[in-house]
Design an enzyme around this catalytic site. Structure first.
Site, PDB file in Angstrom:
ATOM      1  N   GLU A  12       3.583  27.337  37.964  1.00 15.18           N
ATOM      2  CA  GLU A  12       4.358  26.098  37.820  1.00 15.18           C
ATOM      3  C   GLU A  12       4.268  25.702  36.351  1.00 15.18           C
ATOM      4  O   GLU A  12       3.284  25.111  35.911  1.00 15.18           O
ATOM      5  CB  GLU A  12       3.805  24.988  38.709  1.00 15.18           C
ATOM      6  CG  GLU A  12       4.634  23.716  38.623  1.00 15.18           C
ATOM      7  CD  GLU A  12       3.956  22.489  39.218  1.00 15.18           C
ATOM      8  OE1 GLU A  12       4.675  21.581  39.665  1.00 15.18           O
ATOM      9  OE2 GLU A  12       2.706  22.437  39.227  1.00 15.18           O
TER      10      GLU A  12
ATOM     11  N   ASP B  68      -0.697  25.768  40.305  1.00 15.30           N
ATOM     12  CA  ASP B  68      -0.236  24.397  40.113  1.00 15.30           C
ATOM     13  C   ASP B  68      -0.495  23.931  38.680  1.00 15.30           C
ATOM     14  O   ASP B  68      -1.543  24.223  38.104  1.00 15.30           O
ATOM     15  CB  ASP B  68      -0.977  23.481  41.098  1.00 15.30           C
ATOM     16  CG  ASP B  68      -0.535  22.042  40.984  1.00 15.30           C
ATOM     17  OD1 ASP B  68       0.594  21.729  41.397  1.00 15.30           O
ATOM     18  OD2 ASP B  68      -1.326  21.220  40.466  1.00 15.30           O
TER      19      ASP B  68
END
Length: 528
Positions: free
Chosen positions: A252, A202
């Site tokens: 990401e 993330d």
């Protein structure tokens, strides 16, 4: 699957809170996922990525992690997670988990210790605590913009401020501290030891911060906290850990600079990274072609496969976005009351599914995308996403793409499994999208996905490998893959003839009576 399975895998994203409810309490859980694993195997995907299932206050949907080594009781237990990984493997499904390295929850043991220890303590060195500016330290240490709306600094009672690029409940870790690096490498080993095949990272470009915490100035490089060079040493260390297990990473990475994006995909760093330029691209032929070309070009020098995705748990669902006048995606332009033609959006989403699955590389499918779920309107009193509240209520937030899935048309709450109302309300017409109803419909989007994924697995020419554009009429995307596989998408306003072919493998919608390809329709063909 081979060791390089990830180069052309189709990976299904599960948002556990909204996938299936196994214990009836209104929240999706691991028991619900375990019961539905045969559905995922029948769908034809290769792996399943789970958004965070760790202990969390759920201020930001689980991305505020209090303990990485156990499962939140709302979702189940660590033992259940281990059984899920085993049961998925028995069905040929690999498991990818989500790691959130930029920040932790304010309920994490480290942060609670830092608050208690006070200024100048070793505990505070794990985060970014600083005195404020101004005569009495009443001003934040710098002007950094938030990834959400609102401030990025919060003052604690002893007068110091701490950094949080997201919400105040998500304090940023200090990645210059060796203990932070050791802890995350241990967390990786913890999950790899339990059979996890990979990790999604993330906010992968945000971890490193300018040690001087200099003010942000628009247009000035380097940015004080996005894409700093120090990140690459972190991911090289992570890659060493992953290689010891044969595990993979997907990052990401939201970056407009293609060259800098590709640096994360060098052979000793991340295996793959999400292709957000394609996700955000409007349904326009020139823009799509340019985006595909740019993506393939930026991956080629480092030998990494492209990773294609149309939507996820953070963005407006594909059916809704493609049914609007502006078919691009941008967080800054999300607004209430945007007119949407769902019939048009669904037709385009069907065509986009075949386009995406025909491109070289791997593909991610967000839960419910295979059902054609639209973005849901969440009543004001039921919104939970902090993006909404931190915008002062102007941003609809992300809850509309996180509504619990419909499984059984005639069951309460469309068979989500709850005996009480789910944590987010389902629209009144949700049963029309239910899995059982679509499974019985040969023309449903679910049937299209199942057929496409079966062909992608069995027919030569799909997955990683070369792609060549073919001459085509204006508004038409046509390309050739290996073994005579052809793909055509018509984004023009008129039907177009198909190129010469020996076999029609699959179409996203019916052809015209004259055998031409209608607007907003895709086909897979086999050449003569």
């Amino acid at each position: 699957m081979s060791a390089d399975w990830w180069r052309d895998a189709v990976i299904y994203q599960v948002y556990p809170r909204s996938f299936a409810d196994g214990d009836g309490d209104g929240t999706g859980d691991l028991a619900g996922v375990r019961a539905r694993l045969p559905y995922l195997a029948q769908l034809g995907v290769d792996a399943v990525w789970f958004t965070p299932w760790y202990v969390s206050p759920l201020v930001d949907g689980g991305y505020d992690v209090a303990d990485y080594r156990t499962v939140d009781p709302a979702f189940g237990t660590l033992d259940e997670a281990e059984k899920l990984i085993e049961e998925a493997a028995a069905l040929g499904l690999r498991v990818i988990v989500d790691i959130v390295p930029n920040h932790v929850s304010d309920q994490h043991a480290w942060f609670r210790a830092a608050l208690a220890a006070g200024p100048g303590s070793p505990e505070r060195e794990l985060f970014h605590f600083r005195p404020g500016r101004g005569a009495h330290g009443e001003l934040p240490p710098n002007n950094w913009p938030s990834q959400f709306s609102g401030p990025t600094w919060t003052r604690v009672p002893d007068g110091e401020w701490y950094l949080h690029l997201f919400t105040p409940e998500q304090p940023d870790l200090n990645w210059a501290h060796p203990a932070v690096r050791r802890e995350h490498e241990d967390v990786l080993r913890f999950w790899f030891d339990r059979g996890v095949a990979g990790v999604r990272i993330d906010s992968a470009a945000l971890l490193a911060k300018d040690p001087a915490l200099a003010d942000f100035e628009a247009g000035v490089d380097p940015h004080p906290y996005i894409d700093l060079d120090e990140l690459h040493d972190i991911y090289r260390s992570w890659r060493t850990v992953a290689d010891g297990y044969g595990a993979v990473f997907v990052g990401e990475v939201w970056l407009p600079d293609a060259e800098r994006f590709a640096r994360y995909l060098r052979p000793d760093e991340l295996h793959t990274a999400f292709n957000f330029s394609f996700l955000a691209c409007p349904w326009e032929p020139e823009r799509l072609r340019a985006g595909i070309d740019a993506t393939l070009a930026e991956h080629a020098p480092v030998g990494a496969p492209a990773t294609w995705v149309l939507c996820n748990h953070d963005v407006t669902r594909t059916v809704t976005r493609y049914g609007r006048a502006d078919t691009a995606f941008d967080f800054a332009t999300k607004a209430y009351g945007t007119p949407t033609d769902l019939a048009l959006g669904t037709r385009r989403a069907r065509a986009a599914a075949l386009l995406t699955l025909a491109l070289p590389g791997s593909v991610y499918v967000y839960q419910g995308e295979e059902l054609g779920l639209p973005e849901a309107d969440i009543p004001a009193g039921r919104v939970q996403d902090p993006m909404h509240f931190r915008s002062g209520g102007t941003d609809p937030g992300r809850d509309g793409c996180r509504v619990p899935l419909p499984w059984t048309a005639d069951a309460p709450w469309a068979g989500f499994g709850s005996t009480t109302e789910p944590w987010l309300p389902q629209p009144a017409d949700w049963s029309r999208y239910a899995v059982d109803r679509q499974s019985a419909d040969p023309d449903s989007l679910l049937t299209l996905y199942r057929t496409a994924l079966a062909l992608r697995r069995t027919e030569p020419g799909f997955g990683d490998g070369p792609m060549d554009w073919l001459p085509a009429a204006p508004g038409v995307l046509a390309f050739r893959r290996p073994y005579g596989l052809l793909h055509v998408t018509n984004l023009s306003a008129e039907p177009v003839p198909l190129p010469p072919h020996a076999l029609l493998l699959l179409a996203s919608g019916p052809l015209t009576e004259a055998g031409e390809l209608p607007p907003d329709t895709s086909v897979w063909l086999r050449e003569d």
